[in-house]
Design a protein around this motif. Structure first.
Motif, short mmCIF file in Angstrom:
data_model
loop_
_atom_site.label_atom_id
_atom_site.label_comp_id
_atom_site.label_asym_id
_atom_site.label_seq_id
_atom_site.Cartn_x
_atom_site.Cartn_y
_atom_site.Cartn_z
N PHE A 317 58.13 86.61 101.95
CA PHE A 317 57.42 87.55 101.10
C PHE A 317 56.57 88.55 101.86
CE2 PHE A 317 58.17 83.61 98.85
CZ PHE A 317 58.70 84.04 97.65
N GLY A 318 56.06 88.16 103.03
CA GLY A 318 55.06 88.95 103.72
C GLY A 318 53.68 88.41 103.40
N ALA A 319 52.77 88.59 104.34
CA ALA A 319 51.43 88.03 104.20
C ALA A 319 50.71 88.57 102.96
CB ALA A 319 50.61 88.33 105.46
N HIS A 348 60.30 87.84 108.35
CA HIS A 348 60.95 89.06 107.86
C HIS A 348 60.05 89.94 107.01
CE1 HIS A 348 64.56 86.94 109.25
NE2 HIS A 348 65.05 88.14 109.39
N GLY A 349 59.08 89.35 106.33
CA GLY A 349 58.20 90.16 105.50
C GLY A 349 57.03 90.76 106.26
N ASN A 350 56.95 90.53 107.56
CA ASN A 350 55.80 90.98 108.34
C ASN A 350 56.20 91.85 109.53
OD1 ASN A 350 53.62 89.56 106.89
ND2 ASN A 350 54.73 87.72 107.54
N THR A 351 57.27 92.60 109.37
CA THR A 351 57.76 93.47 110.44
C THR A 351 57.19 94.87 110.26
OG1 THR A 351 59.82 92.20 110.47
CG2 THR A 351 59.83 94.31 111.61
N ASP A 364 49.12 86.92 113.71
CA ASP A 364 48.11 86.61 112.69
C ASP A 364 48.70 86.73 111.28
OD1 ASP A 364 46.23 86.10 114.60
OD2 ASP A 364 45.28 88.07 114.48
N ARG A 365 49.54 87.73 111.05
CA ARG A 365 50.14 87.89 109.72
C ARG A 365 51.18 86.80 109.47
NH1 ARG A 365 49.31 92.20 106.69
NH2 ARG A 365 51.40 92.11 105.77
N ILE A 366 51.89 86.41 110.51
CA ILE A 366 52.83 85.28 110.38
C ILE A 366 52.08 84.02 109.96
CG2 ILE A 366 54.31 83.73 111.72
CD1 ILE A 366 55.14 86.28 113.35
N LEU A 367 50.96 83.75 110.63
CA LEU A 367 50.16 82.59 110.31
C LEU A 367 49.58 82.69 108.90
CD1 LEU A 367 48.78 79.93 111.10
CD2 LEU A 367 46.93 81.28 112.13
N CYS A 371 50.06 79.94 105.92
CA CYS A 371 48.92 79.34 105.22
C CYS A 371 49.01 79.60 103.72
CB CYS A 371 47.61 79.90 105.78
SG CYS A 371 47.26 79.37 107.47
N GLY A 372 49.45 80.81 103.33
CA GLY A 372 49.64 81.10 101.92
C GLY A 372 50.69 80.22 101.28
N PHE A 373 51.73 79.93 102.04
CA PHE A 373 52.78 79.01 101.57
C PHE A 373 52.22 77.61 101.36
CE2 PHE A 373 55.88 75.85 103.30
CZ PHE A 373 56.79 75.85 102.24
N MET A 374 51.45 77.12 102.32
CA MET A 374 50.86 75.79 102.20
C MET A 374 49.90 75.72 101.00
SD MET A 374 52.03 74.06 104.98
CE MET A 374 50.85 72.86 105.56
#
Length: 450
Positions: A317-319, A348-351, A364-367, A371-374
Motif C-alpha cells: 500500500f505504501g506507508a 513497492h508502495g514506497n518507491t 524509514d518508510r519501509i519500516l 509497523c502499520g501492517f502489524m
C-alpha cells in the motif's frame, strides 16, 4: 484435485496484460515453448505439497512466512556468491524472527525464476530514441539498443537453465545447515537489538556443543527452503505445468509458490484463469485500489474449497495508505472465515526518485509500512503472517537509510539492480530485528529481564 473446466492453456482465451506481444519470430517462440514443456521439472509436487502444509501453519498463526530476494534476477549477476549471500541472509533473518516470535519461519525465496517484470510503459525514450522497455532478462536485454531490446525466445531457455543451476546450489546449501549464522562479524554492529542477538548466538553455540541442528529435519533430504516468483509469463508457466500421475491435479513445476501481481489480478483475466487450476500455493498482491469484495471474489475463484495454506494475501500500500486501506480488507477476510495468510510487501508502495534521478526507497518508510501492517493486524484480530521483501545479500546502495545510512550521494556507488531498488544485507537484517522487537514474546522476555 483435477478441475474439469480448466486446462493449462485455457488462459489463452482470456484477456492478458503485461505479456510481450512483439516477438519478431512467432514460430520460434512456439518452438521454444514446446521445448520448455519437454524439459524436466524445476521443483516437484511433493515439495510443493510440503510448502502448502507449512503455509497452513502460518494461516493458523503458528508460523511466520519470510519471502524475499531480487526484484528481478539477471543473467549478468548470476554467481555462486550472490546466491549464497542472499540465501544466508534469509536464514539469518529467519533465525531472528524464530527466536523472537517463538514460531518456525517458512523460508521462501524470490529466486530461481523471478526474471520478468511488468512495466508501466511498453516503450522508453532516451536521447530522442524510442525503444521497447526493458522487461527482464527472460524477455530482452537492459542495454539501450534495438537488438538488445527486441524480445528473444532463446532467453526463456537461458532463464530455465539458470533457474535449474540456482536450485542445485540452494539444495546443496540447504544440507550445510546454519553453521555460518553464528559468526558474530556477519551481524550488523549498529541499530539492532543486542539482547536478542546475544541470545541467538548463545543458543546456537549451546546447540552446536550438543550436536543439535536448530533447524528440525524429518530426514536427510528434508526441504527447508522454497522458491517463488510472479507468474507473469503465462506461456512459460503453461509449459512448465505437469499433471500428477495419481490424478491429484496439475502442478506448475517452475516454482513451489507463485503470485499474481497488482497489475494482473483482473477477475476475468488470463492470470487468474491460469492460477485457479494449479495446485501450488498462490500469492495475490493487494494494493490501494483493492476492495473487500474483490478480495473475496478472488478467493472464490482461486480457493473455493478453502484449503489452508493455499492463499497468501500480500499487501503493498505504501506507508501513507496502509493504515487507511488495509484494515477493511483484513476485516473482510476475518468475517469470511476461510483461511488466508496476510503478509506485507513494504517495498513497492514506497518507491520514489531521488534528487539525482535514481529510483530508490526509504528504509524509514519501509519500516513505517511494516509497523502499520502489524498495528492493523492487531486491531483486526488477524495474524500478521509474514514479510515479502526485495533484498540482496550484497552490499548495494539502492535504498536510503539503514544501520549504516545510505544517502542520496551514495546511491551511484553500488547501484546494481536491473529494475527496482533492494534492501542490502545490513538493511534487511536490521528490519528483521526491528520487527522482532515488536513481537509479544520478545517484549515479555525483556520485561522479565528488566
Amino acid at each position: 484435485m483435477t478441475n474439469p473446466t480448466w486446462t493449462p492453456d485455457s488462459w489463452r482465451h482470456k484477456p492478458v496484460k503485461y505479456m510481450p506481444e512483439d516477438y519478431p519470430d512467432a514460430q520460434a517462440l512456439v518452438q521454444t515453448e514446446a521445448e520448455l514443456s519437454r524439459l524436466p521439472p524445476l521443483v516437484f509436487a511433493d515439495e510443493t505439497r510440503q510448502l502448502t502444509a507449512r503455509l497452513a501453519r502460518v494461516a493458523e498463526g503458528k508460523a511466520i512466512l519470510l519471502q524475499g530476494g531480487d526484484c528481478a534476477e539477471s543473467f549478468k549477476e548470476f554467481t555462486t556468491d550472490n546466491i549464497r549471500d542472499t540465501y544466508r541472509l534469509l536464514l539469518q533473518m529467519a533465525m531472528v524472527l524464530t527466536f523472537a516470535g517463538n514460531r518456525p519461519v517458512v523460508k521462501v525465496g524470490r529466486i530461481a525464476g523471478q526474471f520478468a517484470k511488468p512495466r508501466s510503459s511498453p516503450m522508453e525514450t532516451l536521447g530522442g530514441v524510442t525503444l521497447p522497455s526493458y522487461r527482464g532478462d527472460i524477455i530482452n536485454g537492459m542495454e539501450f539498443d534495438a537488438q538488445a531490446r527486441t524480445p528473444d525466445p532463446r532467453r526463456l531457455l537461458k532463464a530455465y537453465h539458470q533457474s535449474s543451476a540456482t536450485l542445485n546450489l540452494l539444495r546443496a546449501f540447504a544440507q550445510r545447515g546454519y553453521e555460518e549464522l553464528a559468526e558474530p562479524q556477519r551481524w550488523p554492529q549498529g541499530g539492532i537489538n543486542r539482547l536478542l542477538a546475544d541470545r541467538i548466538l548463545e543458543s546456537l553455540s549451546f546447540m552446536r556443543a550438543l550436536g543439535v541442528s536448530p533447524e528440525p529435519r524429518s530426514g536427510s533430504n528434508a526441504i527447508d527452503f522454497f522458491t517463488s516468483h510472479e507468474a507473469l509469463l503465462l506461456n512459460v508457466e503453461e509449459a512448465m505445468t505437469r499433471a500428477e500421475p495419481d490424478g491429484s491435479g496439475w502442478y506448475d513445476s517452475s516454482a513451489h509458490m507463485l503470485w499474481i501481481g497488482e497489475r494482473t489480478r483482473q477477475l476475468d483475466g488470463g492470470h487468474v484463469e491460469f492460477m485457479r487450476g494449479i495446485q501450488n500455493p498462490i500469492g495475490i498482491k493487494c494494493g490501494p485500489t483493492m476492495e473487500p469484495d474483490e478480495v473475496l471474489r478472488l478467493m472464490d475463484l482461486l480457493n473455493p474449497q478453502g484449503i489452508p495454506g493455499r492463499i497468501t494475501l500480500i499487501g503493498r500500500f505504501g506507508a501513507d495508505l496502509v493504515a487507511e486501506r488495509l484494515p477493511r480488507l483484513m476485516a473482510a477476510t476475518r468475517r469470511d472465515g476461510r483461511p488466508v495468510i496476510w503478509s506485507i510487501d513494504p517495498m513497492h508502495g514506497n518507491t520514489h526518485k531521488a534528487g539525482n534521478g535514481y529510483k530508490t526507497r526509504s528504509f524509514d518508510r519501509i519500516l513505517t509500512e511494516v509497523c502499520g501492517f502489524m498495528d492493523a493486524a492487531a486491531a483486526e484480530g488477524v495474524h500478521p503472517g509474514g514479510l515479502h521483501l526485495e533484498m540482496t545479500g550484497q552490499n548495494v546502495t539502492e535504498c536510503l537509510g539503514g544501520p549504516q545510512p545510505v544517502t542520496e550521494d551514495d546511491l551511484s556507488s553500488r547501484y546494481h539492480t536491473h529494475c527496482d531498488p533492494r534492501l542490502n544485507a545490513d538493511q534487511a537484517l536490521q528490519l528483521a530485528f526491528l520487527v522482532a522487537e515488536s513481537m509479544p514474546s520478545l517484549r515479555t522476555h525483556e520485561a522479565r529481564a528488566a
